[in-house]
Design an enzyme around this catalytic site. Structure first.
Site, PDB file in Angstrom:
ATOM      1  N   THR A  39     161.130  74.760 -40.939  1.00  0.00           N
ATOM      2  CA  THR A  39     162.084  75.635 -41.628  1.00  0.00           C
ATOM      3  C   THR A  39     161.887  75.554 -43.141  1.00  0.00           C
ATOM      4  O   THR A  39     162.291  76.461 -43.856  1.00  0.00           O
ATOM      5  CB  THR A  39     163.526  75.222 -41.293  1.00  0.00           C
ATOM      6  OG1 THR A  39     163.619  73.797 -41.407  1.00  0.00           O
ATOM      7  CG2 THR A  39     163.912  75.642 -39.886  1.00  0.00           C
ATOM      8  N   GLY A 131     150.103  58.069 -41.863  1.00  0.00           N
ATOM      9  CA  GLY A 131     149.585  59.166 -41.051  1.00  0.00           C
ATOM     10  C   GLY A 131     150.294  59.350 -39.723  1.00  0.00           C
ATOM     11  O   GLY A 131     149.771  59.997 -38.823  1.00  0.00           O
ATOM     12  N   LEU A 134     155.647  60.048 -40.744  1.00  0.00           N
ATOM     13  CA  LEU A 134     156.863  59.464 -41.340  1.00  0.00           C
ATOM     14  C   LEU A 134     156.789  59.528 -42.870  1.00  0.00           C
ATOM     15  O   LEU A 134     157.572  58.905 -43.562  1.00  0.00           O
ATOM     16  CB  LEU A 134     157.051  58.026 -40.839  1.00  0.00           C
ATOM     17  CG  LEU A 134     157.242  57.937 -39.321  1.00  0.00           C
ATOM     18  CD1 LEU A 134     157.289  56.487 -38.848  1.00  0.00           C
ATOM     19  CD2 LEU A 134     158.499  58.671 -38.872  1.00  0.00           C
ATOM     20  N   SER A 135     155.827  60.274 -43.336  1.00  0.00           N
ATOM     21  CA  SER A 135     155.728  60.606 -44.764  1.00  0.00           C
ATOM     22  C   SER A 135     155.400  59.431 -45.670  1.00  0.00           C
ATOM     23  O   SER A 135     156.023  59.233 -46.717  1.00  0.00           O
ATOM     24  CB  SER A 135     157.023  61.285 -45.214  1.00  0.00           C
ATOM     25  OG  SER A 135     156.712  62.183 -46.208  1.00  0.00           O
ATOM     26  N   SER A 137     152.871  59.516 -47.381  1.00  0.00           N
ATOM     27  CA  SER A 137     152.316  60.147 -48.588  1.00  0.00           C
ATOM     28  C   SER A 137     153.419  60.388 -49.620  1.00  0.00           C
ATOM     29  O   SER A 137     153.254  60.063 -50.800  1.00  0.00           O
ATOM     30  CB  SER A 137     151.582  61.449 -48.242  1.00  0.00           C
ATOM     31  OG  SER A 137     152.449  62.375 -47.624  1.00  0.00           O
ATOM     32  N   GLU A 169     151.100  66.620 -54.563  1.00  0.00           N
ATOM     33  CA  GLU A 169     150.512  66.698 -53.212  1.00  0.00           C
ATOM     34  C   GLU A 169     149.867  68.072 -52.970  1.00  0.00           C
ATOM     35  O   GLU A 169     148.776  68.173 -52.421  1.00  0.00           O
ATOM     36  CB  GLU A 169     151.558  66.376 -52.139  1.00  0.00           C
ATOM     37  CG  GLU A 169     150.961  66.344 -50.737  1.00  0.00           C
ATOM     38  CD  GLU A 169     151.603  65.351 -49.793  1.00  0.00           C
ATOM     39  OE1 GLU A 169     152.425  64.513 -50.229  1.00  0.00           O
ATOM     40  OE2 GLU A 169     151.275  65.406 -48.593  1.00  0.00           O
ATOM     41  N   ASP A 181     159.705  66.312 -47.760  1.00  0.00           N
ATOM     42  CA  ASP A 181     159.339  64.893 -47.742  1.00  0.00           C
ATOM     43  C   ASP A 181     159.679  64.202 -49.058  1.00  0.00           C
ATOM     44  O   ASP A 181     160.249  63.112 -49.086  1.00  0.00           O
ATOM     45  CB  ASP A 181     157.843  64.726 -47.460  1.00  0.00           C
ATOM     46  CG  ASP A 181     157.447  65.265 -46.105  1.00  0.00           C
ATOM     47  OD1 ASP A 181     158.354  65.630 -45.323  1.00  0.00           O
ATOM     48  OD2 ASP A 181     156.244  65.335 -45.827  1.00  0.00           O
TER      49      ASP A 181
HETATM   50  P1  ADP Z   1     152.063  60.794 -43.545  1.00  0.00           P
HETATM   51  O1  ADP Z   1     152.611  61.265 -44.843  1.00  0.00           O
HETATM   52  O2  ADP Z   1     152.713  61.412 -42.365  1.00  0.00           O
HETATM   53  O3  ADP Z   1     152.018  59.307 -43.411  1.00  0.00           O
HETATM   54  P2  ADP Z   1     149.697  61.975 -44.640  1.00  0.00           P
HETATM   55  O4  ADP Z   1     148.377  62.330 -44.070  1.00  0.00           O
HETATM   56  O5  ADP Z   1     150.482  63.029 -45.333  1.00  0.00           O
HETATM   57  O6  ADP Z   1     150.550  61.296 -43.470  1.00  0.00           O
HETATM   58  O7  ADP Z   1     149.520  60.803 -45.695  1.00  0.00           O
HETATM   59  C1  ADP Z   1     148.808  59.643 -45.336  1.00  0.00           C
HETATM   60  C2  ADP Z   1     147.852  59.299 -46.448  1.00  0.00           C
HETATM   61  O8  ADP Z   1     148.593  58.856 -47.604  1.00  0.00           O
HETATM   62  C3  ADP Z   1     146.962  58.114 -46.127  1.00  0.00           C
HETATM   63  O9  ADP Z   1     145.817  58.553 -45.417  1.00  0.00           O
HETATM   64  C4  ADP Z   1     146.611  57.607 -47.502  1.00  0.00           C
HETATM   65  O10 ADP Z   1     145.607  58.390 -48.100  1.00  0.00           O
HETATM   66  C5  ADP Z   1     147.882  57.849 -48.279  1.00  0.00           C
HETATM   67  N1  ADP Z   1     148.755  56.659 -48.346  1.00  0.00           N
HETATM   68  C6  ADP Z   1     150.055  56.580 -48.000  1.00  0.00           C
HETATM   69  N2  ADP Z   1     150.536  55.341 -48.228  1.00  0.00           N
HETATM   70  C7  ADP Z   1     149.550  54.613 -48.742  1.00  0.00           C
HETATM   71  C8  ADP Z   1     149.410  53.255 -49.191  1.00  0.00           C
HETATM   72  N3  ADP Z   1     150.427  52.406 -49.115  1.00  0.00           N
HETATM   73  N4  ADP Z   1     148.208  52.874 -49.659  1.00  0.00           N
HETATM   74  C9  ADP Z   1     147.167  53.734 -49.726  1.00  0.00           C
HETATM   75  N5  ADP Z   1     147.241  54.995 -49.325  1.00  0.00           N
HETATM   76  C10 ADP Z   1     148.394  55.451 -48.831  1.00  0.00           C
HETATM   77 MG    MG Z   2     152.524  63.237 -45.622  1.00  0.00          MG
END
Ligand code: ADP
Ligand code: MG
Length: 392
Positions: A39, A131, A134-135, A137, A169, A181
């Site tokens: 949404t 990944g 659960l965000s 990123s 992002e 997020d």
């Molecule tokens: P989600 O946000 O659902 O976990 P994403 O693909 O959007 O999945 O984001 C995951 C990416 O964010 C990881 O592959 C990495 O590149 C980065 N990331 C997130 N947290 C960390 C961390 N603590 N250290 C290094 N990279 C991180």
């Molecule tokens: Mg993400």
């Protein structure tokens, strides 16, 4: 040190890497979306809450650096790497790739907003699963942003921070995500869900004190292999955008539940009709969920969660066998409601359960997985935690 083991690891990592203690520690959480899926980019409603899991950034200025040799160094426990980037890499998007892009993107977005960041050193630790939907990123972006703003006294009101992190992002990393997020990670409150209008960006903290009600949310990381996620996301997004255009509205948010039948009558492609029906009914379910929570009727939101799942499965067609199995098993084991949460094609399921029943529901999901030969899921219960904040 306050902030638990993750904060201790970030602080220790900083001290080990840079041979001095950090100037401070900042945390930003991951999130689950209670209801309101796909949404956000339709200008609609979402209702996330912050996880107790968070990303912690230990930070300090780079001693002795002058503006001409701007440099940022970041170590992450999760990647096991230390990276470094300079002014040239934050002058333009995508100069830094991989996980460092989420950090460089924040520095880039701050500069774009007229808030240059002095050179700094950072150490990152996190217990947000990476990944899994659960965000992690947004937790990383929000933790870095909160740390840099606070450390250097940058003038950036909290209400402007989610947009800035989202720009990092979208434009620097290059991932086309909505505003949910980063809003959740920055703005959530403990014991509350965040009702966010993705058009106006107005927010309201809705009481969601699961603990006081004897309830919990069980999160199931489906461990389903991600399948064509970005292509499918782009496909759903363009279907929604072209349907809105066809209907002569700025976004599907402008089609209400009462208008739905008339709107569907004006669309001839059955697939597009299903996509529209999901978005319109999902927005209505968010509003109904908010009304129930405002009235303190938490457990009664269960059927809305389950209806959201059915809509994602049948109309938006973004679920996979693993998440459908987890939802069915949780409901069968007595959950009040259950749904996939996140963009789809894997990721996590959430189930609203009596706190005392959480283990049994988790067991039922594991058993159903084993019967179908799926990779065992990860299950944990959560209560709504706080948004981004300074720890020490
Ligand atoms: P989600 O946000 O659902 O976990 P994403 O693909 O959007 O999945 O984001 C995951 C990416 O964010 C990881 O592959 C990495 O590149 C980065 N990331 C997130 N947290 C960390 C961390 N603590 N250290 C290094 N990279 C991180
Ligand atoms: Mg993400």
């Amino acid at each position: 040190m306050t902030g638990g083991p993750v904060a201790s690891r970030a602080a220790a990592g900083f001290t080990r890497r840079y041979a001095q203690p950090p100037a401070g520690l900042w945390a930003a959480p991951g999130r689950v979306n209670l209801i309101g899926e796909h949404t956000d980019y339709n200008d609609g409603f979402v209702l996330p809450f912050a996880l107790p899991q968070s990303t912690v950034v230990a930070a300090g200025p780079l001693p002795g650096a002058d503006a001409g040799e701007a440099r940022w160094t970041v170590w992450s426990e999760q990647s096991g790497e230390q990276i470094s980037f300079g002014a040239a890499e934050v002058a333009e998007p995508r100069r830094v790739t991989g996980w460092g892009a989420y950090v460089a993107g924040v520095v880039w977005a701050l500069r774009e907003a007229g808030l240059p960041v002095p050179p700094a050193r950072l150490a990152v630790a996190s217990d947000v699963p990476l990944g899994a939907g659960l965000s992690s990123s947004a937790a990383l972006e929000s933790a870095v942003l909160t740390a840099l703003v606070d450390l250097f006294g940058l003038d950036l009101p909290v209400t402007d921070r989610p947009r800035l992190a989202q720009r990092a992002e979208n434009h620097y990393v290059g991932a086309p995500t909505g505003i949910m997020d980063q809003s959740a990670s920055v703005r959530c409150r403990a014991e509350h869900a965040l009702f966010l209008d993705c058009r106006s960006l107005e927010t309201e903290h809705i009481p969601f004190d699961l603990g006081a009600a004897g309830l919990a949310v069980l999160v199931v990381d489906s461990r389903a292999p991600h399948r064509h996620v970005s292509g499918e996301y782009a496909d759903r997004r363009s279907a929604c955008e072209s349907a809105a255009e066809r209907l002569g509205v700025p976004a599907l948010r402008d089609v209400t539940a009462d208008d739905l039948d008339a709107a569907l009558g004006r669309l001839d492609d059955p697939v597009v009709r299903r996509r529209v029906r999901h978005v319109v009914t999902e927005n209505a379910r968010v509003l109904e969920t908010v009304d129930l929570l405002r009235a303190g009727r938490l457990a009664e939101t269960g059927p809305l969660l389950t209806a959201s799942h059915a809509s994602m499965r049948d109309d938006f067609e973004i679920t996979v066998p693993e998440v459908d199995t987890a939802v069915e098993a949780a409901l069968h084991a007595g959950a009040y409601g259950a749904r996939m949460t996140g963009g789809g094609f894997g990721g996590c399921v959430l189930a609203l359960v009596e706190a005392a029943a959480a283990d049994a529901v988790g067991d039922a999901v594991r058993t159903a997985y084993a019967e179908r030969g799926f990779t065992a899921p990860e299950c944990f219960t959560v209560l709504p935690g706080p948004g981004a904040h300074r720890l020490s």
